[in-house]
Design an enzyme around this catalytic site. Structure first.
Site, PDB file in Angstrom:
ATOM      1  N   TYR A 135       0.825  -1.205   0.000  1.00 62.49           N
ATOM      2  CA  TYR A 135       0.000   0.000   0.000  1.00 62.49           C
ATOM      3  C   TYR A 135       0.861   1.257   0.000  1.00 62.49           C
ATOM      4  O   TYR A 135       0.698   2.148  -0.841  1.00 62.49           O
ATOM      5  CB  TYR A 135      -0.936   0.005   1.213  1.00 62.49           C
ATOM      6  CG  TYR A 135      -1.648   1.320   1.407  1.00 62.49           C
ATOM      7  CD1 TYR A 135      -2.518   1.804   0.446  1.00 62.49           C
ATOM      8  CD2 TYR A 135      -1.432   2.094   2.557  1.00 62.49           C
ATOM      9  CE1 TYR A 135      -3.159   3.033   0.617  1.00 62.49           C
ATOM     10  CE2 TYR A 135      -2.069   3.303   2.741  1.00 62.49           C
ATOM     11  CZ  TYR A 135      -2.934   3.772   1.763  1.00 62.49           C
ATOM     12  OH  TYR A 135      -3.558   4.996   1.934  1.00 62.49           O
ATOM     13  N   LYS A 139       1.219   4.015  -3.043  1.00 65.65           N
ATOM     14  CA  LYS A 139       0.837   5.405  -2.799  1.00 65.65           C
ATOM     15  C   LYS A 139       2.008   6.339  -3.060  1.00 65.65           C
ATOM     16  O   LYS A 139       1.832   7.431  -3.631  1.00 65.65           O
ATOM     17  CB  LYS A 139       0.331   5.583  -1.367  1.00 65.65           C
ATOM     18  CG  LYS A 139      -1.051   5.012  -1.114  1.00 65.65           C
ATOM     19  CD  LYS A 139      -2.137   5.684  -1.946  1.00 65.65           C
ATOM     20  CE  LYS A 139      -2.411   7.099  -1.508  1.00 65.65           C
ATOM     21  NZ  LYS A 139      -3.558   7.696  -2.272  1.00 65.65           N
TER      22      LYS A 139
END
Length: 296
Positions: A135, A139
């Protein structure tokens, strides 16, 4: 800004996006919300899958002065995270460059891009990013695309947002999972609660996003959005137990890595305060009380 703002909010159907749209509506600011799912009253728009011409048409016809990208995925297979957090950003930036080159672009990034730091210290915008999982890595990749566009002349800002809580928080958040399980009167299954996070209310985040969106002049390329105070996750869960007044059994999977992966995160919010005068207004106790109340 111009005083005749026209805002496009991508990811309007999500937790943050919906709150931003609600705040725009409350202030009488013209906006168009777009969502990957067919979610009224927003228009359908899947950035990672749609043809570039269709996206160009959406942006070119609306002629926005501000574009807010609240699209993103926190959970899923690596390919899903890449599509939502990288490919979608790349597609949107390309279309904005060609169809709305003068619009301010606000990217909703994540504190997961930083990874962690030593206990008791702050994460500032100058902290070298060292994400610890898929994640955070995806990002960061999306934010780097925005920063590259900014260096090429785009009016773009990345907001690194810390742990968002508040009314309507989804199950992908700590408070959302705990509230769901308390309402179902079942085991509360979470990752390790022996982590410290900077929990910031969604209403404060929405205020920060709009402050950035409509600020005059050039802004720093990255701004933190948090409270500047880390709280032990176990204490947050404990407050929700007290609010519920229900007996609960917690399964604390201490060996399970959390979504952010780091043992300690606390924002340094000096920069956004200095440039925009923004500071969080909703206290943690109030945020948790409102979250529990709205879930009734």
């Amino acid at each position: 800004m111009t005083g005749t703002e026209r805002v496009m909010v991508f990811g309007a159907g999500g937790f943050l996006g919906a709150r931003i749209c609600a705040l725009l509506a409350d202030r009488g600011i013209e906006y168009r919300g777009l969502s990957r799912t067919r979610s009224e009253p927003y228009r359908r728009c899947d950035l990672a899958a749609m043809h570039p011409y269709a996206l160009d048409t959406q942006i070119g016809m609306y002629k926005p002065t501000v574009i807010i990208n609240a699209v993103g995925a926190t959970l899923g297979e690596p390919a899903d995270l890449v599509r939502a957090n990288v490919i979608a950003v790349e597609a949107l930036l390309a279309s904005v460059r060609d169809q709305a080159g003068h619009a301010r672009f606000v990217q909703l990034g994540s504190a997961a891009e930083y990874g962690g730091t030593a206990h008791g210290t702050d994460l500032s915008e100058d902290t070298p990013p060292r994400p610890l999982g898929p994640y955070g890595i995806t990002k960061l990749a999306g934010s780097e695309l925005v920063l590259r566009a900014q260096r090429a002349g785009a009016d773009a800002v990345v907001l690194r947002i810390f742990d968002v809580i508040g009314p309507g928080a989804p199950d992908s958040t700590l408070t959302g999972r705990v509230i769901r399980d308390l309402r179902a009167r079942q085991l509360i299954e979470v990752g390790s609660l022996d982590v410290w996070r900077d929990f910031v209310d969604v209403r404060d985040v929405a205020e920060a996003v709009l402050a950035v969106a409509f600020a005059d002049g050039k802004l720093p390329p990255v701004l933190n959005v948090g409270t500047g105070r880390a709280t032990l996750a176990r204490d947050v869960a404990g407050q929700l137990f007290e609010l519920s007044g229900q007996p609960a059994t917690i399964v604390d999977e201490a060996d399970q890595q959390s979504a952010l992966g780091a043992a300690w995160q606390q924002a340094d919010i000096t920069l956004i305060g200095d440039h925009l005068g923004w500071s969080p207004k909703v206290a943690l106790d109030q945020s948790l009380a409102d979250s529990w109340s709205e879930s009734n």
